[in-house]
Scaffold this motif. Structure first.
Motif, short mmCIF file in Angstrom:
data_model
loop_
_atom_site.label_atom_id
_atom_site.label_comp_id
_atom_site.label_asym_id
_atom_site.label_seq_id
_atom_site.Cartn_x
_atom_site.Cartn_y
_atom_site.Cartn_z
N CYS A 61 -0.54 4.04 7.44
CA CYS A 61 -1.37 4.42 8.60
C CYS A 61 -0.93 3.63 9.83
O CYS A 61 -0.59 2.44 9.72
CB CYS A 61 -2.84 4.13 8.30
SG CYS A 61 -3.36 4.82 6.72
N ARG A 69 -7.69 4.92 -2.29
CA ARG A 69 -7.47 6.08 -1.42
C ARG A 69 -7.98 7.31 -2.16
O ARG A 69 -7.92 7.37 -3.39
CB ARG A 69 -5.97 6.25 -1.14
CG ARG A 69 -5.44 5.32 -0.08
CD ARG A 69 -3.94 5.55 0.10
NE ARG A 69 -3.61 6.94 0.37
CZ ARG A 69 -3.26 7.41 1.58
NH1 ARG A 69 -3.21 6.60 2.63
NH2 ARG A 69 -2.95 8.69 1.74
N CYS A 95 0.84 -1.20 0.00
CA CYS A 95 0.00 0.00 0.00
C CYS A 95 0.87 1.24 0.00
O CYS A 95 1.95 1.24 0.59
CB CYS A 95 -0.91 0.01 1.22
SG CYS A 95 -2.00 1.44 1.24
N CYS A 150 -2.71 0.12 10.84
CA CYS A 150 -2.87 -0.90 9.80
C CYS A 150 -1.61 -1.74 9.67
O CYS A 150 -0.50 -1.21 9.64
CB CYS A 150 -3.19 -0.19 8.48
SG CYS A 150 -3.27 -1.31 7.09
S1 SF4 Z 1 -5.27 1.75 6.17
FE1 SF4 Z 1 -3.60 3.02 5.33
S2 SF4 Z 1 -1.82 1.65 5.22
FE2 SF4 Z 1 -3.63 0.37 5.52
S3 SF4 Z 1 -4.26 -0.27 3.51
FE3 SF4 Z 1 -5.42 1.59 3.96
S4 SF4 Z 1 -4.19 3.34 3.22
FE4 SF4 Z 1 -2.87 1.49 3.27
#
Ligand code: SF4
Length: 569
Positions: free
Chosen positions: A201, A272, A197, A204
């Protein structure tokens, strides 16, 4: 094809708690298990995947299947919340056959390998990170004389002299296209184009699990998979990449290929808000995308910053406007119960919801999971270690670890968010504006009729907090038909008329529908039922008799014959 000796079961175990959100989609076997299984199949192993997400420890089938299958190795796909399901089943398996080898893998096992191997004697090995080749190499090892510990197999952990040890991590698979196509062996709906990704974050585990570099299949590989599944009858897909749209060019290429091959599919994706634009959404919609889920997390910039989400309100607004404009449902994920959450930050989230007007929202309470920076912080703050996972619970909620937040506050936050969303939802529906392009009209009709169905008999239909659901559904079906004839919209409108006992109106709607879709079974059956309600049994049979192979039609036709018989006598 010779099948080597080892018999392998790959199990997706049950969770501790029943899931409330269907959107969590925990029912599907994680895609990773199909990849592991297809690598084993390519290497001629006898492997089966068992989806036991809906079992519990009392399910008699567990024993029955394990005794019948007599596996040599059982691999478990572990998320955090189903780890106890894995442990329970492993115990039963060891009772049946103490020689069976138990392997835990997946995100839940990767970050707790030491914990699992320390506390659970029934677990023999843990596969860490990307599992396909580590698992295969482990199987090769298990087939060997095992005179030496498997210290050379990268990406696994095991017990040696009673102590858990972990080998070095396996290198990530550089060329994902080298993986066999799981669709050659299995049928499934969840696909992913990429691993990794662009986000980072703090709540995560994905960045730590996959690494920070994004790897991707080629458009060709991805399409081959879709085409194979399509041939097997799959028409509905979930693209479950963390950020499906990370490579615009590749996504557009895939969309164009779907259109070129005239694949009549519908699919959802996750992205996103800073990774979509007009062009990509245009092609995605044309290729069958009906929903994109975005992690918005909070309306409070302070909280988004804390979560290290790195998105702005302007980006959120822009993505939601553009997505909806193209007739794709933009779904928002929100997290509440975060550090410094207050009535004010919740108000900010409600304000943002009013601005972006999502038609679907999922609210989560912030959880702390191993493999995240939030978890490391929790361990430091609280002095706890991984032993906390010996509790038979699914997760640790952040608010339980923060003296400034109480359960009462969290309940209040959740209720305020949900009630606000449901209160505003009818207004959001009213405000929908779609791109005015002729080639989109049939797609817009589908968009509206699908949305109508969620109010009519889908997710929103049972929700007492939403007012005037039938009225909204009717309005949406009519909007659909204003764009293009659509069988679902005709049917939906007719059923709404039936519910009001307005059978004449229903029959007029269905007649128009049948001029466009004369062979549509549902429209014909609905017309038959409408006419039955009007006492026109003979005419009703004209619509029902052609569909006797459908149980419902056969049942109504039988009722018509009965009625006609009693009319005669
Ligand atoms: S929560 Fe953040 S790090 Fe996790 S998959 Fe979604 S954008 Fe990517």
């Amino acid at each position: 094809m010779p099948v080597l000796g080892m018999k392998i079961l790959l199990i997706y175990p049950y969770f501790l708690e029943a899931r409330v959100h269907t959107a969590e989609d925990v029912r599907a076997v994680p895609l990773g298990l199909y990849y592991v299984a297809s690598v084993l199949k390519e290497n001629k192993y006898d492997v089966k995947i068992l989806n036991w997400h809906n079992f519990d420890e009392t399910s008699p089938k567990i024993k029955e299947v394990l005794m019948r299958e007599k596996p040599d190795v059982i691999g478990f796909s572990i998320l955090h919340a189903n780890r106890w399901g894995g442990v329970d089943i492993a115990r039963i398996a060891k009772q049946i056959d103490p020689q069976v080898k138990i392997v835990f893998g997946g995100i839940g096992a990767t970050f707790l390998w030491n914990h699992f191997l320390t506390h659970f004697r029934e677990i023999d090995y843990v596969v860490i990170g990307e599992g396909e080749y580590s698992f295969l190499n482990l199987i090769h090892y298990l087939e060997s004389d095992r005179s030496r510990p498997p210290t050379a197999i990268k990406g696994i952990a095991f017990r040696h002299n009673g102590k858990p040890i972990r080998n070095e991590r396996a290198e990530p698979i550089v060329n994902l296209d080298k993986l066999p196509l799981p669709a050659k062996y299995f049928s499934y709906q969840h696909l992913s184009l990429t691993r990794g990704c662009v986000g980072n974050c703090n709540f995560c585990g994905s960045p730590q699990f996959w690494g920070h570099k994004i790897r991707s299949h080629s458009a060709g590989y991805f399409m081959d998979q879709i085409v194979l599944l399509y041939r097997n009858g799959v028409r509905w897909f979930y693209f479950s990449d963390d950020t499906f749209t990370v490579n615009h060019r590749r996504v557009v290429e895939i969309c164009k290929k779907i259109i070129e091959k005239k694949l009549d599919i519908a699919w959802t994706a996750i992205s996103r808000v800073d990774y979509v634009n007009d062009e990509i959404l245009y092609w995605m919609r044309k290729a069958g995308c009906i929903q994109i889920s975005y992690g918005v997390e909070s309306g409070s910039e302070k909280i988004r910053n804390f979560l290290q989400k790195r998105i702005t309100s302007a980006q959120i607004q822009n993505a939601f406007n553009l997505t909806q404009y193209h007739g794709i449902m933009a779904r928002a994920y929100f997290i509440y119960g975060c550090p410094q959450e207050s009535r004010q930050t919740i108000d900010e989230t409600i304000l943002l919801i009013q601005e972006i007007k999502p038609l679907s929202v999922i609210f989560y309470i912030l959880d702390i999971f191993p493999g995240t920076r939030l978890y490391e912080d929790f361990k430091q703050r609280s002095g706890h270690d991984d032993d906390i996972w010996l509790n038979r619970t699914e997760d640790i909620m952040y608010f339980e670890t923060d003296p400034d937040l109480t359960q009462e506050m969290i309940l209040d936050f959740g209720q305020r968010l949900r009630s606000a969303f449901y209160e505003y939802l009818p207004g959001f529906v009213d405000a929908i504006e779609l791109i005015d392009k002729k080639d989109f009209y049939p797609l817009h009709a589908k968009f509206y009729s699908r949305l109508a169905m969620t109010f009519d008999h889908g997710d929103y239909s049972q929700n007492e907090a939403i007012k005037d659901k039938n009225k909204i559904a009717g309005m949406l079906y009519r909007r659909a038909l204003a764009y293009h004839p659509d069988a679902t919209a005709f049917l939906g409108l007719a059923i709404l008329s039936q519910k009001r006992s307005a059978y004449g109106e229903a029959s007029r709607i269905l007649s128009t529908g049948l001029t466009h879709f004369p062979g549509d079974p549902q429209l014909n059956i609905c017309m038959g039922v409408t006419l039955m309600n009007m006492g026109e049994f003979k005419q009703a049979l004209d619509y029902l008799q052609g569909y006797q192979d459908i149980e419902e039609a056969a049942h109504f036709a039988a009722l018509c014959f009965q009625a006609l018989k009693s009319e005669k006598s």
